[in-house]
Design an enzyme around this catalytic site. Sequence first.
Site, PDB file in Angstrom:
ATOM      1  N   HIS A   1       1.431   6.856  -0.448  1.00 42.19           N
ATOM      2  CA  HIS A   1       0.748   5.990   0.517  1.00 42.19           C
ATOM      3  C   HIS A   1      -0.691   5.822   0.043  1.00 42.19           C
ATOM      4  O   HIS A   1      -1.523   6.699   0.232  1.00 42.19           O
ATOM      5  CB  HIS A   1       0.793   6.628   1.909  1.00 42.19           C
ATOM      6  CG  HIS A   1       0.289   5.733   2.998  1.00 42.19           C
ATOM      7  ND1 HIS A   1      -1.048   5.441   3.164  1.00 42.19           N
ATOM      8  CD2 HIS A   1       0.949   5.061   3.982  1.00 42.19           C
ATOM      9  CE1 HIS A   1      -1.186   4.633   4.202  1.00 42.19           C
ATOM     10  NE2 HIS A   1       0.002   4.381   4.713  1.00 42.19           N
TER      11      HIS A   1
ATOM     12  N   HIS B   1       0.818  -1.218   0.000  1.00 43.30           N
ATOM     13  CA  HIS B   1       0.000   0.000   0.000  1.00 43.30           C
ATOM     14  C   HIS B   1       0.853   1.269   0.000  1.00 43.30           C
ATOM     15  O   HIS B   1       0.315   2.364  -0.131  1.00 43.30           O
ATOM     16  CB  HIS B   1      -0.938   0.016   1.212  1.00 43.30           C
ATOM     17  CG  HIS B   1      -0.198   0.211   2.500  1.00 43.30           C
ATOM     18  ND1 HIS B   1       0.530  -0.799   3.077  1.00 43.30           N
ATOM     19  CD2 HIS B   1      -0.033   1.306   3.285  1.00 43.30           C
ATOM     20  CE1 HIS B   1       1.110  -0.327   4.176  1.00 43.30           C
ATOM     21  NE2 HIS B   1       0.789   0.948   4.328  1.00 43.30           N
TER      22      HIS B   1
END
Length: 157
Positions: free
Chosen positions: A77, A62
């Site tokens: 992110h 992620h």
Amino acid sequence: MGMKQTIAIASPLSGEVIRLEQVPDQAFALKHMGDGVAIIPTNGRLLAPFDGIVLHLVSTKHAIIIQHASGLQLLVHFGLNTVGLQGDGFIAHVANGDQVSAGQLMMEIDLEYIQSLGYSTWTPIVVANEDYRVEIDSDYKTVLAGDSGMMNVVLPV
């Protein structure tokens, strides 16, 4: 005294660029993770924002840090608290140490799946180097992945 080096960061995602302060996660909104912007993505194709290397792709996929030849480190992110997905919904096309070219597909992310589990897909994009000055001249509009000049970063002299 030479000219300060400025690096233009292309948008890694298509979507709406928003102020980092709008992100409902204090670590990002208060810039503890670095200065930058966030994107509300309209699709899950994550492109390299400049030529560089994959410094760190976290195991849960992620988050990724790309390093520019200048030393600039950019953290993307994807989503908020998405570490909880343990990599589900993410397909990485790069690995640690890979060279990437601006516009190269680094990851495919299943937006609908992630949203269906109740996660936000808002994506902070921040400069991880503490001593680099981020100049955001974004006009906070809808962008396409690969659009140049989402933000500029001025390197320390």
